[in-house]
Design a protein around this motif. Sequence first.
Motif, PDB file in Angstrom:
ATOM      1  N   GLU A   1       6.847   1.664  11.497  1.00  9.68           N
ATOM      2  CA  GLU A   1       5.649   2.353  10.997  1.00  9.68           C
ATOM      3  C   GLU A   1       5.470   3.712  11.667  1.00  9.68           C
ATOM      4  O   GLU A   1       4.970   4.657  11.046  1.00  9.68           O
ATOM      5  CB  GLU A   1       4.396   1.504  11.190  1.00  9.68           C
ATOM      6  CG  GLU A   1       3.192   2.127  10.495  1.00  9.68           C
ATOM      7  CD  GLU A   1       1.957   1.247  10.505  1.00  9.68           C
ATOM      8  OE1 GLU A   1       1.065   1.482   9.673  1.00  9.68           O
ATOM      9  OE2 GLU A   1       1.882   0.330  11.346  1.00  9.68           O
TER      10      GLU A   1
ATOM     11  N   SER B   1       0.828  -1.201   0.000  1.00 13.10           N
ATOM     12  CA  SER B   1       0.000   0.000   0.000  1.00 13.10           C
ATOM     13  C   SER B   1       0.864   1.253   0.000  1.00 13.10           C
ATOM     14  O   SER B   1       1.770   1.394   0.825  1.00 13.10           O
ATOM     15  CB  SER B   1      -0.910   0.025   1.233  1.00 13.10           C
ATOM     16  OG  SER B   1      -1.573   1.275   1.342  1.00 13.10           O
TER      17      SER B   1
ATOM     18  N   SER C   1      -2.853   3.175   7.937  1.00 13.98           N
ATOM     19  CA  SER C   1      -1.995   2.313   8.751  1.00 13.98           C
ATOM     20  C   SER C   1      -2.151   0.838   8.394  1.00 13.98           C
ATOM     21  O   SER C   1      -3.144   0.417   7.781  1.00 13.98           O
ATOM     22  CB  SER C   1      -2.314   2.500  10.233  1.00 13.98           C
ATOM     23  OG  SER C   1      -3.587   1.938  10.536  1.00 13.98           O
ATOM     24  N   ILE C   2      -1.173   0.060   8.826  1.00 16.94           N
ATOM     25  CA  ILE C   2      -1.237  -1.385   8.643  1.00 16.94           C
ATOM     26  C   ILE C   2      -2.427  -1.968   9.390  1.00 16.94           C
ATOM     27  O   ILE C   2      -3.117  -2.858   8.889  1.00 16.94           O
ATOM     28  CB  ILE C   2       0.088  -2.037   9.090  1.00 16.94           C
ATOM     29  CG1 ILE C   2       1.206  -1.686   8.093  1.00 16.94           C
ATOM     30  CG2 ILE C   2      -0.061  -3.560   9.195  1.00 16.94           C
ATOM     31  CD1 ILE C   2       2.573  -2.186   8.492  1.00 16.94           C
TER      32      ILE C   2
ATOM     33  N   ARG D   1       3.625  -1.430   3.868  1.00 21.99           N
ATOM     34  CA  ARG D   1       3.375  -0.008   3.608  1.00 21.99           C
ATOM     35  C   ARG D   1       4.617   0.584   2.957  1.00 21.99           C
ATOM     36  O   ARG D   1       5.733   0.416   3.447  1.00 21.99           O
ATOM     37  CB  ARG D   1       3.067   0.768   4.893  1.00 21.99           C
ATOM     38  CG  ARG D   1       1.623   0.724   5.312  1.00 21.99           C
ATOM     39  CD  ARG D   1       1.358   1.727   6.430  1.00 21.99           C
ATOM     40  NE  ARG D   1       1.427   3.113   5.961  1.00 21.99           N
ATOM     41  CZ  ARG D   1       1.368   4.169   6.769  1.00 21.99           C
ATOM     42  NH1 ARG D   1       1.275   4.000   8.089  1.00 21.99           N
ATOM     43  NH2 ARG D   1       1.419   5.401   6.272  1.00 21.99           N
TER      44      ARG D   1
END
Length: 256
Positions: free
Chosen positions: A145, A86, A92-93, A106
């Motif tokens: 992240e 993505s 977010s994941i 991501r």
Amino acid sequence: MTHLSVVGCGNMGGALLQGLARSGDHTLVGCDIDADARAAVADYCETTDDLAVAAEADYVVLAVKPDTVSDILPALDLEGDQTLISIAAGVSIDYLDDLTDAKIVRLMPNLNAETRNMAAAVTGAVDDTVRALLDEVGEYAEIEESQMDIATAVNGSGPAFVFYLIGAMADAGVDSGLDEKQAETLAAQTFKGAAETVLQSEKSIDELIDAVCSPGGTTIEGMELLWDSDVEADVGAAVHAAEDRSREMAAEFADE
């Protein structure tokens, strides 16, 4: 040979397809409902407007606007042995995980992927295939992240900031007599060469600046002005403004 599809063939999705197509080592599919977007990438891949075709790939890049993710991702109906990559900013994941069974990566790339000079930040279920794909189109950093917002600002928004600076240097050249094309070529190539030097050199940025500055020479005159100015703070403020907006976007999805 990697089977990869890109859902969303706009600027960033198209740049990835163009960069990856150069090797000829992949089965690439570009998926978009917009006929013009499909036509723009038709020289680099198979094209379709059917999500089911895109969903046949082992690696599926989701290159759509963040507010469309909740509609498109469930419709793809990916399975656990597939990988979703993505590039939807701020999503977010955890949010993606509720919408798909696929492994999730991501990625924050930039438009320089089309010339295989991309800078990218990546996190999540990064495997050797993902690393190899990213290697083909530029340089990347595996990050946490929690660092995605600042990465979005530095390398995602960063090309626009660099284009602005190239334009400023080129304009100065034009003001003193260079024609527009000459000035743009000299400024752009200077940025390209300087960036490559930074990547290849073991010296710090300050050491590289010192290497260009001869006492009493031309460069030190310009650097003295820059050191006395607010340019560094202004560039930092631009980066942090982009970071703040990325954080705001992420918060909007977290609240849904």
